[in-house]
Write an enzyme that holds these catalytic residues in place. Sequence first.
Site, PDB file in Angstrom:
ATOM      1  N   LYS A  13     184.095  95.553  33.430  1.00  0.00           N
ATOM      2  CA  LYS A  13     183.654  95.024  34.835  1.00  0.00           C
ATOM      3  C   LYS A  13     184.338  95.789  35.714  1.00  0.00           C
ATOM      4  O   LYS A  13     185.591  96.347  35.608  1.00  0.00           O
ATOM      5  CB  LYS A  13     183.761  93.642  34.831  1.00  0.00           C
ATOM      6  CG  LYS A  13     185.398  93.136  34.524  1.00  0.00           C
ATOM      7  CD  LYS A  13     186.205  93.325  35.825  1.00  0.00           C
ATOM      8  CE  LYS A  13     187.761  92.795  35.562  1.00  0.00           C
ATOM      9  NZ  LYS A  13     188.749  93.138  36.736  1.00  0.00           N
ATOM     10  N   ASP A 138     189.955  85.690  33.747  1.00  0.00           N
ATOM     11  CA  ASP A 138     188.607  86.823  33.789  1.00  0.00           C
ATOM     12  C   ASP A 138     187.533  86.391  32.500  1.00  0.00           C
ATOM     13  O   ASP A 138     186.636  86.850  32.511  1.00  0.00           O
ATOM     14  CB  ASP A 138     188.878  88.124  33.961  1.00  0.00           C
ATOM     15  CG  ASP A 138     189.473  88.833  35.187  1.00  0.00           C
ATOM     16  OD1 ASP A 138     189.273  88.015  35.942  1.00  0.00           O
ATOM     17  OD2 ASP A 138     189.985  89.962  35.167  1.00  0.00           O
TER      18      ASP A 138
END
Length: 286
Positions: A13, A138
């Site tokens: 990401k 996350d």
Amino acid sequence: MDQTIDWWPSPAKLNLFLHINGRYPNGYHQLQSLFQLLDKGDELAFTVTPHAEITLLTPIDGVANEDNLIVKAARLLQTHTGCSEGCDIQLRKVLPMGGGIGGGSSNAATTLIALNYLWKCNLSLTELAELGLALGADVPVFVMGNTAFAQGVGEQLTPVNIAQKHYLVVFPECHVSTAEVFNAPDLPRNTPLISWQEYDFDQTHNDCQQLVCNRFENVANTLRWLLEYAPSRMTGTGACLFAVFTSNQEAENVLANLPSGCSGFVSKGVDVSPVHDKLAHLGSIS
């Protein structure tokens, strides 16, 4: 390696921006960010075993298996559901550690998703995301599997669709401690809140970037080099940097000129995680 092994994707990401808005009484930071999922990352394979042991067959140098988020995720799911089965796990590691592109968190999320399916635990994605939050802030974004506008400590996720760009992701070959960055007294912590509707790449920034560049000369030098070619920024707390391109070929051309002492790869942004694509192919997503 056996070509019949069933590999599960564990995508990278980017934080297209990272604003730190304040600090909660518990010490965690209030932040806003845009998580952009990528089409490249690590891969994991799982072989279910009749005994409860969790074995990582491909350990990572410098990381004890007991400390690896893959093993922690498997055991967390096992404990939470009372599953009596175990598994042998293989990892194809592509993403750099400590780079700010979510390698460990993504590995944990893929482990939760894959073993929930393989062990037939039948937890929803929302339940898995709540479980994953105990492993790291996350992890939920990788479990939920959408490019997302994040708030709170990063756990309040709003799925969004954005124009998909091509990214050159560069690792300046240094490790930046997330804890040290967030504990730094000179870290900005007062960026005003924005709404998703106000988002514009050029009007946002990464509050951690200047601090890291001040402390790591190779990060600063690599960022200056990238900015000669395209809009560029640090992701997360670093050390990875990214440049934004409209075509794969543009990004590949710059990758070919990467300075010595750096590694990198070209990837495309995706709105839906590759691991969700795999679940959909298996006919199991909720």
